[in-house]
Write an enzyme that holds these catalytic residues in place. Structure first.
Site, mmCIF file in Angstrom:
data_model
loop_
_atom_site.group_PDB
_atom_site.id
_atom_site.type_symbol
_atom_site.label_atom_id
_atom_site.label_comp_id
_atom_site.label_asym_id
_atom_site.label_seq_id
_atom_site.Cartn_x
_atom_site.Cartn_y
_atom_site.Cartn_z
ATOM 1 N N GLU A 86 -5.573 -8.190 -0.523
ATOM 2 C CA GLU A 86 -6.273 -7.887 0.740
ATOM 3 C C GLU A 86 -7.732 -7.621 0.393
ATOM 4 O O GLU A 86 -8.019 -6.696 -0.378
ATOM 5 C CB GLU A 86 -5.694 -6.663 1.452
ATOM 6 N N GLN A 142 -7.814 -10.968 7.340
ATOM 7 C CA GLN A 142 -6.649 -11.810 7.483
ATOM 8 C C GLN A 142 -7.105 -13.188 7.940
ATOM 9 O O GLN A 142 -8.270 -13.515 7.712
ATOM 10 C CB GLN A 142 -5.684 -11.155 8.454
ATOM 11 N N GLU A 202 0.820 -1.234 0.000
ATOM 12 C CA GLU A 202 0.000 0.000 0.000
ATOM 13 C C GLU A 202 0.843 1.269 0.000
ATOM 14 O O GLU A 202 0.627 2.173 0.821
ATOM 15 C CB GLU A 202 -0.968 -0.011 1.195
HETATM 16 O O1 AHR Z 1 -5.166 -5.820 6.925
HETATM 17 C C1 AHR Z 1 -5.021 -4.718 7.745
HETATM 18 C C2 AHR Z 1 -4.309 -3.563 7.073
HETATM 19 O O2 AHR Z 1 -5.118 -3.075 6.035
HETATM 20 C C3 AHR Z 1 -3.008 -3.904 6.379
HETATM 21 O O3 AHR Z 1 -1.928 -3.854 7.250
HETATM 22 C C4 AHR Z 1 -2.910 -2.820 5.361
HETATM 23 O O4 AHR Z 1 -2.165 -3.234 4.227
HETATM 24 C C5 AHR Z 1 -4.336 -2.459 5.041
HETATM 25 O O5 AHR Z 1 -4.557 -1.100 5.072
#
Ligand code: AHR
Length: 498
Positions: free
Chosen positions: A291, A348, A172
């Protein structure tokens, strides 16, 4: 309400790359410490990994797990997490305002990955660091030469290289929250030079460059164009990230977000192809949606919690039934775009915006989103078919027509099965589903698994798994019914195979 799905065996979107069922473990909150790793836990193995958590993870059959971040990676010194544990430094983690003990690093994580039957997708730090540290890291992980970092790995007890094949060039980097955030020009240059050294050391790896961290970023589009202008010849995938929420408490609008994800994917694939045409390149850059999830209740928590704790309770989103429906729809979107999305990571995996939760020293349990993820991973393999949907529709907040039926249809040749995933987004009405499976003569309806709950706000807890799959009775002579606001998996089986 009635709806109809029509597919033809020869009309395919593409073959599903199993890596779209990947996940993500970041050094954040209790994902690593008291999540996958808790040496004092009753189920802990010889390396301190929780056996109960591994058991749940193994049920998901996850092909890849992204590591070690996330925002964390942009301030991480990988050397802190190798070798003698007693000598590892405690450091400030500026991404999550916590303390990182470094008890777990790549030495341990690659071993955990083996025990979880998965592969590591490794991210390098392009925030505070750059190509130099990335080249040392890949030599440490994958090197076979008689040189410093490969020898350091051997000295630390690992003769065989870890063989990590998939690498992310930072995380990011378009976001100003990122440690050492960069402009697209700055990132494009750094990513290119890092990609070159990584592939010189190990030509067998694949690389993912950072796209936008959200489709609503003001730089979306221009970021991709500039980054791809620099990196196109050196990378294999461009990343997309996106989290959705229901702050407005409007379920129909919330369930429509899967169509937003679809647009994000198609627009980004078009940008990749625009640069391909501009460069007159033969190569296609595909997408890594590394993500994605529902996340809104616990955003920005780190800003208000007590700082500098070890493994604080952070981002422990409690998922309700409505969230499971959207996660199911988002998985269908990934499957329906399998011609371009080759990698995706549910963000996650444990405790942090996760399908699996743990109690320190206690139980591990499944959140509501566990099941749509598990069934997609176990049964969503093969070729996605193009689907013609006939369904009533509603208007989303932005005025789009959203069919009540959200679906994907997978031809799993190896198992002689056609698998239909379907969510009925209607909050009021059951749906009678008609299927026209052209080219699948002799296939019969074998199984109907459903997730349903009358109350969309229902959550699972350590003591009660209220949201769990039900096997619906299958009667060939009766119509297929998808209950209002339900997730479903229908399996049709080739009689000749059984
Ligand atoms: O998944 C949580 C956070 O969300 C990660 O660290 C980041 O890459 C995103 O903004």
């Amino acid at each position: 309400m009635k709806a109809k799905i029509t597919v033809n065996k020869n009309n395919k979107v593409g073959q599903i790359d199993r890596r779209i069922y990947g996940s993500f473990i970041e050094h954040l909150g209790r994902a690593v410490y008291n999540g996958i790793y808790e040496p004092t836990h009753i189920t802990a193995d010889d390396m301190g990994f929780r056996g109960d958590v591994l058991e749940l993870i193994n049920q998901l059959n996850i092909p890849i797990v992204r590591y070690p971040g996330g925002n964390f990676v942009s301030g991480y010194n990988w050397e802190d997490g190798i070798g003698d544990k007693s000598k590892r430094p405690h450091k400030l983690d500026l991404a999550w305002l916590s303390i990182e003990t470094n008890e777990v690093g790549i030495d341990e994580f690659q071993e955990w990955a083996k025990r979880a039957n998965t592969d590591v997708m490794m991210a390098v730090n392009l925030g505070t660091r750059g190509p130099d540290e990335a080249r040392s890291l890949i030599e440490y992980c994958n090197g076979r030469t008689n040189t410093y970092y490969a020898n350091l790995r051997r000295k630390n007890g690992f003769d065989e290289p870890f063989g990590i094949k998939l690498w992310c060039l930072g995380n990011e980097m378009d976001g100003d929250w990122q440690i050492c955030h960069k402009t697209a020009e700055e990132y494009g240059r750094a990513a290119t030079e890092t990609a070159k050294v990584l592939k010189w050391i190990d030509p067998d790896i694949e690389l993912v460059a950072c796209g936008s961290s959200d489709p609503n970023m003001p730089t979306y589009g221009e970021w991709e164009r500039t980054v791809l202008d620099h990196t196109y010849d050196y990378i294999d995938y461009l990343s997309l990230h996106c989290y959705y929420g229901n702050k407005a408490n409007n379920t129909l609008d919330f369930l429509a977000r899967a169509e937003d994800m679809d647009r994000f994917i198609k627009n980004t694939a078009n940008i990749c192809d625009e640069i391909k045409a501009k460069k007159n390149s033969e190569k296609t850059v595909n997408l890594s949606f590394d993500e994605w999830n529902v996340w809104y209740r616990t955003k920005d928590e780190e800003k208000s919690m007590e700082r500098w704790q070890i493994a604080p309770h952070l981002l422990e989103e409690k998922y309700n039934f409505e969230d499971a429906l959207l996660v199911g729809c988002m998985l269908m979107t990934l499957q329906n775009n399998c011609d371009r999305v080759k990698i995706a990571c549910l963000a996650q995996l444990v405790n942090v915006i996760a399908p699996i939760m743990t109690e320190n020293g206690g139980k591990a349990w499944k959140q509501t989103i566990f099941y749509p993820y598990m069934y997609a991973s176990l049964y969503g393999n093969g070729a996605t078919l193009k689907v013609n949907i006939e369904s009533d529709a509603y208007k989303s907040g932005e005025g789009w027509d959203i069919p009540y039926l959200c679906t994907s249809v997978i031809d799993n040749k190896d198992r002689g099965e056609v698998v239909v995933f379907a969510v009925n987004r209607s909050l009021e009405e059951n749906m009678e589903l008609q299927l026209d499976l052209d080219g699948f003569d002799g296939y019969t309806f074998k199984e109907h698994i459903e997730l349903y709950c009358d109350d969309l706000n229902t959550v699972n807890s350590k003591d009660s798994e209220k949201i769990h799959p039900n096997n619906r009775y299958v009667n060939q002579a009766e119509p297929i019914i998808l209950q209002k606001h339900s997730w479903n998996m229908l399996i049709f089986c080739d009689k000749k195979e059984k």
